[in-house]
Scaffold this active site. Sequence first.
Site, mmCIF file in Angstrom:
data_model
loop_
_atom_site.group_PDB
_atom_site.id
_atom_site.type_symbol
_atom_site.label_atom_id
_atom_site.label_comp_id
_atom_site.label_asym_id
_atom_site.label_seq_id
_atom_site.Cartn_x
_atom_site.Cartn_y
_atom_site.Cartn_z
ATOM 1 N N ASP A 1 -48.014 -104.828 139.216
ATOM 2 C CA ASP A 1 -47.588 -104.233 138.794
ATOM 3 C C ASP A 1 -45.955 -103.788 139.366
ATOM 4 O O ASP A 1 -45.811 -104.106 140.218
ATOM 5 C CB ASP A 1 -48.294 -102.424 139.022
ATOM 6 C CG ASP A 1 -47.149 -101.809 138.182
ATOM 7 O OD1 ASP A 1 -47.377 -102.216 136.582
ATOM 8 O OD2 ASP A 1 -47.224 -100.460 138.244
ATOM 9 N N TYR B 1 -41.512 -103.008 138.667
ATOM 10 C CA TYR B 1 -40.742 -101.498 138.718
ATOM 11 C C TYR B 1 -39.468 -102.609 137.895
ATOM 12 O O TYR B 1 -38.264 -101.487 138.504
ATOM 13 C CB TYR B 1 -40.206 -101.352 139.817
ATOM 14 C CG TYR B 1 -40.167 -99.995 140.349
ATOM 15 C CD1 TYR B 1 -40.843 -98.983 139.729
ATOM 16 C CD2 TYR B 1 -38.847 -100.158 141.097
ATOM 17 C CE1 TYR B 1 -40.296 -97.795 140.321
ATOM 18 C CE2 TYR B 1 -38.697 -98.172 141.430
ATOM 19 C CZ TYR B 1 -39.310 -97.142 141.077
ATOM 20 O OH TYR B 1 -39.151 -95.965 140.492
ATOM 21 N N HIS C 1 -35.642 -96.617 135.070
ATOM 22 C CA HIS C 1 -36.754 -96.410 135.582
ATOM 23 C C HIS C 1 -37.301 -95.190 137.210
ATOM 24 O O HIS C 1 -36.794 -94.192 137.387
ATOM 25 C CB HIS C 1 -38.309 -96.551 135.034
ATOM 26 C CG HIS C 1 -39.384 -95.661 135.524
ATOM 27 N ND1 HIS C 1 -40.204 -94.642 135.392
ATOM 28 C CD2 HIS C 1 -40.131 -96.599 136.432
ATOM 29 C CE1 HIS C 1 -40.885 -94.674 136.041
ATOM 30 N NE2 HIS C 1 -41.475 -95.833 136.893
ATOM 31 N N GLU D 1 -47.479 -93.861 132.440
ATOM 32 C CA GLU D 1 -46.559 -95.292 131.575
ATOM 33 C C GLU D 1 -46.774 -96.076 131.135
ATOM 34 O O GLU D 1 -47.897 -96.474 131.067
ATOM 35 C CB GLU D 1 -46.199 -95.659 133.155
ATOM 36 C CG GLU D 1 -46.512 -94.618 134.440
ATOM 37 C CD GLU D 1 -45.421 -95.000 136.424
ATOM 38 O OE1 GLU D 1 -46.067 -96.435 136.439
ATOM 39 O OE2 GLU D 1 -45.075 -94.801 137.105
ATOM 40 N N GLU E 1 -45.674 -99.309 129.796
ATOM 41 C CA GLU E 1 -45.622 -100.713 130.284
ATOM 42 C C GLU E 1 -46.085 -101.964 129.675
ATOM 43 O O GLU E 1 -46.639 -101.635 128.317
ATOM 44 C CB GLU E 1 -46.500 -101.179 131.358
ATOM 45 C CG GLU E 1 -45.842 -99.651 132.695
ATOM 46 C CD GLU E 1 -46.286 -100.161 133.702
ATOM 47 O OE1 GLU E 1 -45.900 -101.368 133.824
ATOM 48 O OE2 GLU E 1 -46.423 -99.253 135.358
ATOM 49 N N ASP F 1 -50.298 -97.170 132.911
ATOM 50 C CA ASP F 1 -50.712 -97.524 134.323
ATOM 51 C C ASP F 1 -50.401 -96.063 134.559
ATOM 52 O O ASP F 1 -49.449 -95.283 135.196
ATOM 53 C CB ASP F 1 -49.715 -97.949 134.865
ATOM 54 C CG ASP F 1 -49.684 -97.639 136.385
ATOM 55 O OD1 ASP F 1 -50.413 -97.613 136.177
ATOM 56 O OD2 ASP F 1 -48.080 -97.637 137.921
ATOM 57 N N ARG G 1 -49.040 -87.859 140.046
ATOM 58 C CA ARG G 1 -47.839 -87.887 140.818
ATOM 59 C C ARG G 1 -48.086 -86.628 142.250
ATOM 60 O O ARG G 1 -47.229 -87.139 142.967
ATOM 61 C CB ARG G 1 -46.770 -87.464 139.838
ATOM 62 C CG ARG G 1 -46.670 -87.736 139.310
ATOM 63 C CD ARG G 1 -45.787 -89.147 138.670
ATOM 64 N NE ARG G 1 -45.579 -90.097 137.635
ATOM 65 C CZ ARG G 1 -45.189 -91.024 137.657
ATOM 66 N NH1 ARG G 1 -45.583 -92.012 138.635
ATOM 67 N NH2 ARG G 1 -45.330 -92.047 135.972
ATOM 68 N N GLN H 1 -49.114 -89.827 144.329
ATOM 69 C CA GLN H 1 -48.042 -90.241 144.742
ATOM 70 C C GLN H 1 -47.216 -89.777 145.579
ATOM 71 O O GLN H 1 -46.541 -90.707 146.728
ATOM 72 C CB GLN H 1 -47.289 -91.057 143.737
ATOM 73 C CG GLN H 1 -46.625 -92.349 143.438
ATOM 74 C CD GLN H 1 -46.468 -92.342 142.422
ATOM 75 O OE1 GLN H 1 -45.993 -91.887 141.260
ATOM 76 N NE2 GLN H 1 -45.386 -93.449 142.390
ATOM 77 N N TYR I 1 -47.056 -92.470 148.881
ATOM 78 C CA TYR I 1 -46.026 -94.117 148.710
ATOM 79 C C TYR I 1 -45.542 -94.531 149.976
ATOM 80 O O TYR I 1 -45.052 -95.676 150.144
ATOM 81 C CB TYR I 1 -45.274 -93.898 147.335
ATOM 82 C CG TYR I 1 -44.032 -93.299 147.938
ATOM 83 C CD1 TYR I 1 -43.774 -91.802 147.753
ATOM 84 C CD2 TYR I 1 -42.706 -94.233 147.367
ATOM 85 C CE1 TYR I 1 -42.441 -91.235 148.262
ATOM 86 C CE2 TYR I 1 -41.368 -93.608 147.828
ATOM 87 C CZ TYR I 1 -40.938 -91.920 147.836
ATOM 88 O OH TYR I 1 -40.168 -91.751 147.968
ATOM 89 N N LYS J 1 -52.008 -94.865 141.699
ATOM 90 C CA LYS J 1 -52.967 -95.675 140.568
ATOM 91 C C LYS J 1 -54.283 -96.156 140.537
ATOM 92 O O LYS J 1 -54.003 -96.850 139.444
ATOM 93 C CB LYS J 1 -51.253 -96.578 141.194
ATOM 94 C CG LYS J 1 -49.760 -96.489 141.503
ATOM 95 C CD LYS J 1 -49.287 -95.813 139.944
ATOM 96 C CE LYS J 1 -47.785 -95.758 140.192
ATOM 97 N NZ LYS J 1 -46.928 -95.869 138.878
ATOM 98 N N THR K 1 -56.319 -97.649 134.893
ATOM 99 C CA THR K 1 -55.143 -99.018 134.269
ATOM 100 C C THR K 1 -55.517 -99.040 132.952
ATOM 101 O O THR K 1 -56.511 -99.786 132.993
ATOM 102 C CB THR K 1 -54.659 -99.761 134.772
ATOM 103 O OG1 THR K 1 -54.211 -99.684 136.077
ATOM 104 C CG2 THR K 1 -53.967 -100.625 134.295
ATOM 105 N N THR L 1 -42.821 -98.804 134.132
ATOM 106 C CA THR L 1 -42.384 -98.378 133.388
ATOM 107 C C THR L 1 -41.107 -98.707 132.750
ATOM 108 O O THR L 1 -39.626 -99.350 132.766
ATOM 109 C CB THR L 1 -42.348 -96.793 133.823
ATOM 110 O OG1 THR L 1 -43.588 -96.240 134.677
ATOM 111 C CG2 THR L 1 -42.258 -95.486 132.784
ATOM 112 N N GLU M 1 -40.043 -88.386 134.200
ATOM 113 C CA GLU M 1 -39.267 -88.746 133.582
ATOM 114 C C GLU M 1 -38.233 -87.754 132.709
ATOM 115 O O GLU M 1 -37.682 -87.397 132.570
ATOM 116 C CB GLU M 1 -38.988 -89.980 133.039
ATOM 117 C CG GLU M 1 -38.673 -90.997 134.590
ATOM 118 C CD GLU M 1 -38.511 -92.724 133.459
ATOM 119 O OE1 GLU M 1 -37.154 -92.844 133.526
ATOM 120 O OE2 GLU M 1 -39.118 -93.306 133.700
HETATM 121 MN MN MN Z 1 -46.401 -98.863 137.073
#
Ligand code: MN
Length: 444
Positions: free
Chosen positions: A132, A134, A139, A205, A207, A239, A243, A246, A250, A259, A263, A366, A380
Amino acid sequence: MSMDQTHDVNLSSWVDGANEHADFPIQNLPFCCFVQGGESKIGVGIGDWVLSVAEIVTLLDSKFHAAVTSDNLKTMMGWSPADRLAFRQRISELLSDGNDELQGNDALRNAALLRQTDVQFVLPCSIGDYTDFYASVYHATNVGSMFRPNNPLLPNYKHVPIGYHGRASSIVMSGADVRRPHGQLSPDAEGGNPNFGPCKLLDYELEVGFFVSQGNELGSQISIDDADDHIFGYCLVNDWSARDIQKWEYQPLGPFLAKSFATTISPWIVTTEALAPFRSPAMVRPNDDPQPLPYLSSDANTAGGLIDLNLVVSIQSEQMRADNIGPTELSRGSFLNMYWTPAQMVTHHSVNGCNLAPGDMMASGTVSGQSRGSRGCLLELTWDGEIGNPVPGTQRTPIQLPTGEERRFLADGDRVVMEGFCERSGHRRIGFGRCEGTILPALY
Ligand code: MN
């Protein structure tokens, strides 16, 4: 990937309803896998129908037989670009108005054309590896502003396509329910201890995914000039993201359990060939941004590295379903907002000699644009835009649903629906179908 007769805006099909279909006219011809009578088979989408290609082997060149009678798309993904093109041209010919090889054979036609509502879609193949990226700078900047107020966009972002190795085993087909995950959740206050329990800040997310066609030997590289030929086709990807898990986990090694619980991908793979009319220039970088390193640059990538793909996310709560209210739109984005192109992602992935293989999946990250209405996740969308607005306990502007319900993050029973389509003057619109999933309550 040039245009040919299969893209002709005036090309029409004898298949009932195909010429009026918003997503699957004869110019598209996306692939899928489906189960029929307990057997997994390969299909091509046309109108509201699936063409079961194993049923029509007698109409196809013998070199295609092994792949089209397989129970998944991996063999086909490994075809050369020339074979992929020849196959597309032959399917297009067979479904075109005026061709009666299939239309005129009642037994074959009835066996080969199935209603999409009568089949169950399954994953296109066993996905070997999933990466994945970014790739939306908007984003990355928005999320960075929330998680690291003093340091939103890390200094490497504009030099290197950032990605992480995702989890292939939990990729599920559109329609599958998604269980709210448990985990270590970020502390309520900075410096505190984590909580443990069901995720409270569950998100989606939006994607775009793509499947690798021919791979590369371990130790070799895929050049930027060849990279698009190594992409079999594209799908929609959700995805799902926890949060609160995460935020806690992360750093320093990137996303992990936030994550890997699920998916979701759409059933249809829209081929690189079908998307030829919708190629668009890579994002024009502002003057003070670094130019991509030479291995990530080519004239073809600059001129046509992106795809003019429109993306829409909608939500339907359990209450909305009970009240017979259809999904309501959350955001609308464009794949043209990517700072990095799929070809750059493929090339970068292999620059260290890492071998890619047919059936590997990559996702864009995203898809978010500059405007609030084009943000591709709730993190967001409900953020008030103030730098340094942290995730837990924050002020967030909720989304209002038609039932009067509010959402800052996903509630149990929420269904998230993603759709995508390409539209360009002088060409037939083609679409990606739907990628959807519904949140089940945590198990305990
Ligand atoms: Mn993602």
